[in-house]
Design a protein around this motif. Sequence first.
Motif, PDB file in Angstrom:
ATOM      1  N   THR A  99       0.085  20.926  -0.887  1.00  0.00           N
ATOM      2  CA  THR A  99       1.197  21.074   0.052  1.00  0.00           C
ATOM      3  C   THR A  99       2.309  20.083  -0.294  1.00  0.00           C
ATOM      4  N   GLU A 136      -4.057  19.320   0.715  1.00  0.00           N
ATOM      5  CA  GLU A 136      -2.991  18.445   1.201  1.00  0.00           C
ATOM      6  C   GLU A 136      -2.090  18.001   0.056  1.00  0.00           C
ATOM      7  N   GLY A 161       6.139  22.383   3.697  1.00  0.00           N
ATOM      8  CA  GLY A 161       5.465  22.783   4.912  1.00  0.00           C
ATOM      9  C   GLY A 161       4.536  23.970   4.827  1.00  0.00           C
ATOM     10  N   LEU A 162       4.205  24.417   3.626  1.00  0.00           N
ATOM     11  CA  LEU A 162       3.267  25.539   3.525  1.00  0.00           C
ATOM     12  C   LEU A 162       1.875  25.082   3.938  1.00  0.00           C
ATOM     13  N   SER A 163       1.168  25.937   4.620  1.00  0.00           N
ATOM     14  CA  SER A 163      -0.220  25.686   4.967  1.00  0.00           C
ATOM     15  C   SER A 163      -1.083  26.341   3.891  1.00  0.00           C
ATOM     16  N   VAL A 164      -1.829  25.523   3.163  1.00  0.00           N
ATOM     17  CA  VAL A 164      -2.659  26.051   2.078  1.00  0.00           C
ATOM     18  C   VAL A 164      -4.109  25.652   2.300  1.00  0.00           C
ATOM     19  N   ASP A 165      -5.012  26.408   1.655  1.00  0.00           N
ATOM     20  CA  ASP A 165      -6.441  26.130   1.771  1.00  0.00           C
ATOM     21  C   ASP A 165      -7.060  26.068   0.379  1.00  0.00           C
ATOM     22  N   ASP A 181      -6.127  28.894  -1.946  1.00  0.00           N
ATOM     23  CA  ASP A 181      -4.786  28.728  -2.500  1.00  0.00           C
ATOM     24  C   ASP A 181      -4.801  27.699  -3.633  1.00  0.00           C
TER      25      ASP A 181
END
Length: 193
Positions: free
Chosen positions: A45, A42, A56-60, A63
């Motif tokens: 991001t 979070e 707005g990128l979705s990262v995990d 990443d």
Amino acid sequence: MASDTAQEHPAPPSPGLPLAVAFANTLVAVRGKVRDTVGTPEELTGWLGSEADAPGLSVDEADLAAFRALRDAVRAVLHAHAEGEPVPAAEVGRINEASAAAPRWPVLTAAGTGIAVVQRTGRDGFPAALAALAHGTADLLGGPLAAELRACHGPGCVQFFVKDHPRREWCGPACGNRARAARHYHRQREQPV
């Protein structure tokens, strides 16, 4: 949920800093301990949205690990350049690999002093965001600001800065104050009683 270290020690503001320096400076030193200001997906991001113009990128977690690996490579190259040491070729390779993930990317020379080639690919998303960070490193080290890149030598500091004034010696006022206080302390201890 934000990490404890980032809540206690948010990333310093980076207006006017080259992207590569802002990226490298996501590590800070607090009371002699290095802290990561981008400790969760979070927070990554949020940082990418505010600093790397990639909202707005979705990262995990994977990443986040890739972000940290690239940051370590950038920090190693910036440190070597700022200290006049040989630039580590393996880290330059890691930066170039990240750079290659963008639709257009510059390739940093092994000497770390310029941009050699521009090539194309068709990727986007998080790899493109990392590529933008790698591009920022190539732009910094291949451009006119490279000569002004400095590693802060304030007591316990791990930050980088661009020397924008002839008398500037630290990344910020707090490091300057700590350095002056340390010099004063050492002078006072050396005086005979």
